[in-house]
Motif scaffolding. Sequence first.
Motif, PDB file in Angstrom:
ATOM      1  N   ALA A  56      -6.630  14.183  48.901  1.00  0.00           N
ATOM      2  CA  ALA A  56      -5.323  13.819  49.459  1.00  0.00           C
ATOM      3  C   ALA A  56      -4.459  15.063  49.660  1.00  0.00           C
ATOM      4  CB  ALA A  56      -4.616  12.826  48.545  1.00  0.00           C
ATOM      5  N   LEU A  57      -4.491  15.973  48.712  1.00  0.00           N
ATOM      6  CA  LEU A  57      -3.733  17.221  48.827  1.00  0.00           C
ATOM      7  C   LEU A  57      -4.242  18.064  50.000  1.00  0.00           C
ATOM      8  CD1 LEU A  57      -1.585  19.134  47.649  1.00  0.00           C
ATOM      9  CD2 LEU A  57      -3.378  20.060  46.169  1.00  0.00           C
TER      10      LEU A  57
ATOM     11  N   ASP B   2     -12.898  13.784  43.958  1.00  0.00           N
ATOM     12  CA  ASP B   2     -11.591  13.703  43.312  1.00  0.00           C
ATOM     13  C   ASP B   2     -10.591  13.311  44.397  1.00  0.00           C
ATOM     14  OD1 ASP B   2      -9.061  14.146  42.208  1.00  0.00           O
ATOM     15  OD2 ASP B   2      -9.721  15.903  41.076  1.00  0.00           O
ATOM     16  N   GLN B   3     -10.148  12.070  44.339  1.00  0.00           N
ATOM     17  CA  GLN B   3      -9.266  11.514  45.372  1.00  0.00           C
ATOM     18  C   GLN B   3      -7.980  12.328  45.526  1.00  0.00           C
ATOM     19  OE1 GLN B   3      -9.947   8.771  47.290  1.00  0.00           O
ATOM     20  NE2 GLN B   3     -11.882   8.302  46.326  1.00  0.00           N
ATOM     21  N   GLU B   4      -7.423  12.807  44.412  1.00  0.00           N
ATOM     22  CA  GLU B   4      -6.166  13.556  44.464  1.00  0.00           C
ATOM     23  C   GLU B   4      -6.335  14.882  45.203  1.00  0.00           C
ATOM     24  OE1 GLU B   4      -4.516  13.965  40.554  1.00  0.00           O
ATOM     25  OE2 GLU B   4      -4.580  11.811  40.200  1.00  0.00           O
ATOM     26  N   LYS B   5      -7.432  15.573  44.953  1.00  0.00           N
ATOM     27  CA  LYS B   5      -7.668  16.855  45.624  1.00  0.00           C
ATOM     28  C   LYS B   5      -7.870  16.665  47.124  1.00  0.00           C
ATOM     29  CE  LYS B   5      -9.417  19.409  41.686  1.00  0.00           C
ATOM     30  NZ  LYS B   5     -10.536  20.160  41.123  1.00  0.00           N
TER      31      LYS B   5
ATOM     32  N   THR C 223      -3.114  16.499  53.253  1.00  0.00           N
ATOM     33  CA  THR C 223      -1.682  16.742  53.433  1.00  0.00           C
ATOM     34  C   THR C 223      -1.423  18.179  53.893  1.00  0.00           C
ATOM     35  OG1 THR C 223      -1.154  15.131  51.716  1.00  0.00           O
ATOM     36  CG2 THR C 223       0.561  16.722  52.261  1.00  0.00           C
TER      37      THR C 223
ATOM     38  N   LYS D 276      -9.140  11.344  55.095  1.00  0.00           N
ATOM     39  CA  LYS D 276      -9.618  11.321  53.720  1.00  0.00           C
ATOM     40  C   LYS D 276     -10.999  10.662  53.661  1.00  0.00           C
ATOM     41  CE  LYS D 276      -8.059   9.639  49.207  1.00  0.00           C
ATOM     42  NZ  LYS D 276      -6.979   8.961  48.486  1.00  0.00           N
TER      43      LYS D 276
ATOM     44  N   TYR E  49     -14.233  20.612  48.815  1.00  0.00           N
ATOM     45  CA  TYR E  49     -13.430  19.711  49.637  1.00  0.00           C
ATOM     46  C   TYR E  49     -13.112  20.366  50.979  1.00  0.00           C
ATOM     47  CZ  TYR E  49     -13.147  17.424  45.173  1.00  0.00           C
ATOM     48  OH  TYR E  49     -13.479  16.825  43.987  1.00  0.00           O
TER      49      TYR E  49
END
Length: 104
Positions: free
Chosen positions: A40-41, A35-38, A44, A20, A3
């Motif tokens: 997004a993190l 992995d959408q969460e990774k 951020t 994103k 990522y």
Amino acid sequence: MKYLAAYLLATLGGKAEPTKEDVIAVLESVDAEVDQEKIALLITNMAGKSMEEVLEAGRGKMASMPSAGAAAGPAATTAAVVEEESEEEEEESEEDSDLMGGLF
């Protein structure tokens, strides 16, 4: 790691602060899982930071790590042990062939 690499590639592609969607586009271009969460993190954590700033902070952390010469010590020791073991195996192999009267 992938990522961050995708984020860096988007930066090199001209995006000062990749979104994103930019990171997802890079990953999907090489058929990588996303992995959408990774993502997004990552977005951020990178918000408001320049790549130069992030890389400089990383260099500072790496400066406290042992140098390659210090790390080579254990590796050299391991190599010596492996070499010693292979020499012992060769000696045992030679002894076995001597016991068989040199048939092999």
